[in-house]
Design an enzyme around this catalytic site. Structure first.
Site, PDB file in Angstrom:
ATOM      1  NE  ARG A 162      -4.237  -1.713   0.843  1.00 57.29           N
ATOM      2  CZ  ARG A 162      -5.079  -1.792   1.877  1.00 57.29           C
ATOM      3  NH1 ARG A 162      -5.002  -0.934   2.869  1.00 57.29           N
ATOM      4  NH2 ARG A 162      -5.996  -2.718   1.898  1.00 57.29           N
ATOM      5  CG  ASP A 186     -14.281   6.355   5.497  1.00 58.44           C
ATOM      6  OD1 ASP A 186     -14.916   5.288   5.519  1.00 58.44           O
ATOM      7  OD2 ASP A 186     -13.025   6.384   5.529  1.00 58.44           O
TER       8      ASP A 186
HETATM    9  C1  LIG Z   1     -14.258  -2.030   5.383  1.00 52.74           C
HETATM   10  S1  LIG Z   1     -14.871  -0.397   5.246  1.00 52.74           S
HETATM   11  C2  LIG Z   1     -16.555  -0.628   5.731  1.00 52.74           C
HETATM   12  C3  LIG Z   1     -17.519   0.170   4.873  1.00 52.74           C
HETATM   13  C4  LIG Z   1     -18.996  -0.028   5.236  1.00 52.74           C
HETATM   14  N1  LIG Z   1     -19.287   0.406   6.578  1.00 52.74           N
HETATM   15  C5  LIG Z   1     -19.414  -1.463   5.040  1.00 52.74           C
HETATM   16  O1  LIG Z   1     -19.595  -2.189   6.016  1.00 52.74           O
HETATM   17  O2  LIG Z   1     -19.550  -1.894   3.892  1.00 52.74           O
HETATM   18  C6  LIG Z   1     -14.142   0.385   6.694  1.00 52.74           C
HETATM   19  C7  LIG Z   1     -14.092   1.906   6.597  1.00 52.74           C
HETATM   20  O3  LIG Z   1     -13.732   2.428   7.886  1.00 52.74           O
HETATM   21  C8  LIG Z   1     -12.921   3.554   7.676  1.00 52.74           C
HETATM   22  N2  LIG Z   1     -12.129   3.836   8.890  1.00 52.74           N
HETATM   23  C9  LIG Z   1     -11.096   3.125   9.411  1.00 52.74           C
HETATM   24  N3  LIG Z   1     -10.595   3.716  10.499  1.00 52.74           N
HETATM   25  C10 LIG Z   1     -11.332   4.844  10.689  1.00 52.74           C
HETATM   26  C11 LIG Z   1     -11.300   5.899  11.650  1.00 52.74           C
HETATM   27  N4  LIG Z   1     -10.391   5.918  12.646  1.00 52.74           N
HETATM   28  N5  LIG Z   1     -12.198   6.897  11.528  1.00 52.74           N
HETATM   29  C12 LIG Z   1     -13.108   6.890  10.535  1.00 52.74           C
HETATM   30  N6  LIG Z   1     -13.184   5.933   9.589  1.00 52.74           N
HETATM   31  C13 LIG Z   1     -12.312   4.918   9.665  1.00 52.74           C
HETATM   32  C14 LIG Z   1     -12.057   3.176   6.487  1.00 52.74           C
HETATM   33  O4  LIG Z   1     -11.522   4.302   5.828  1.00 52.74           O
HETATM   34  C15 LIG Z   1     -13.031   2.373   5.627  1.00 52.74           C
HETATM   35  O5  LIG Z   1     -13.596   3.153   4.605  1.00 52.74           O
END
Ligand SMILES: C[S@@+](CC[C@H](N)C(=O)[O-])C[C@H]1O[C@@H](n2cnc3c(N)ncnc32)[C@H](O)[C@@H]1O
Length: 291
Positions: free
Chosen positions: A54, A161
């Protein structure tokens, strides 16, 4: 480049031999600490190759020759590089109507309850960790299909996000047609428009859905500007990357910002068991605030 494997590099004597950039144990530990500090994400040893692939793109872009040079650069340019760094690290996998039973619960139980006897009621829903927008748009479609146009309920969705790239994609609401294949044709026709000419092979969600959603960049580890209260929070497949202490703090903060009896939806492999007692289980990965 070697594909990411489940083994840590320590158990693979040859791993790294063909690597383009030096990536030492110290570099990995350093990056792991930075990711935890700034995003709450706990990276296991198994994520080592993933971290390499990444971030290698950032090193190339910045013309750096080693990960040590990159972490030095990052710490000297946190104002600009931290966002790029975290955008590279986050995992954004998502889809429309993922874990569809949540949307059925929203349609059949949550929204009817919230609407009952509450004309003019404000209904506030938060998609926390919304990635590229499929989750909040699925919520918006469900709301529009359930709350009659004549209803005086005022429904708004906040979608947040950490990752600014996915958030821009979410705001744009434009997707490859293959990403919406599993949406039934009638629903698709109603809520999306197919692109033509240069946009062939893409679909765009209609503005009526976009107008319900406020997209904001927000790090769940930092201060939140919202006052709530929220009636429903979707935080699915986000805390899976956090350790238990971080999860505990986050769910406490969610509970503080939720209305009495509000609903919380978590991901299929996530649980509040032994994390917090402020919610009670209502159904498969569906919780309700207790206090
Ligand atoms: C796997 S995706 C899940 C998307 C959606 N909620 C779903 O279940 O399909 C996880 C998301 O959490 C976000 N994320 C991770 N750490 C975070 C943080 N500290 N604050 C806000 N968002 C975060 C990531 O950028 C990512 O877009």
């Amino acid at each position: 480049m070697k594909p990411a494997t489940k083994l840590s590099i320590e158990s693979e004597p040859d791993a790294g031999r063909d690597r383009e950039f030096d990536f030492t144990d110290t570099d990995f530990e350093h990056i792991r600490a930075l990711v935890y500090r700034h995003a709450g994400i706990s990276l296991s040893n198994a994520k080592r190759n993933l971290v390499y692939s990444r971030l290698a793109r950032r090193l190339r872009r910045l013309n750096l020759v080693s990960f040590t040079a990159y972490t030095d650069y990052l710490e000297g340019h946190l104002d600009t590089e931290l966002t790029e760094f975290l955008n590279s690290i986050t995992t954004n996998l998502t889809s429309f109507f993922r874990e569809n039973h949540h949307f059925e619960t929203l349609r059949n139980q949550v929204l009817p309850e919230l609407m009952a006897g509450n004309s003019g009621r404000r209904i506030r829903i938060w998609s926390a960790g919304c990635s590229t927008g499929e989750e909040p748009y699925s919520i918006a479609m469900t709301v529009k299909e359930t709350v009659p146009a004549s209803s005086t309920c005022d429904v708004k969705i906040l979608a947040t996000d950490l990752d600014t790239n996915v958030l821009q994609k979410a705001r744009d609401g434009v997707y490859d047609a293959e990403r919406v294949q599993q949406i039934p044709p009638a629903r698709l026709r109603h809520w999306m428009r197919r692109g033509s000419g240069a946009n062939t092979g893409q679909v765009r969600v209609i503005s009526e859905l976009q107008d319900m959603i406020q997209f904001n960049q927000l790090n769940l580890m930092e201060n939140w500007p919202m006052r709530g209260p929220f009636d429903v929070i979707f935080c699915r497949n986000v805390v899976i990357y956090f350790d238990k202490d971080t999860q505990r703090r986050l769910f406490e903060r969610f509970a503080d910002l939720m209305a009495p009896d509000a609903y919380l939806f978590v991901g299929h492999s996530e649980t509040l068991y032994k994390v917090t007692d402020r919610f009670e289980l209502q159904g498969q990965t569906v919780y309700r605030k207790k206090y």
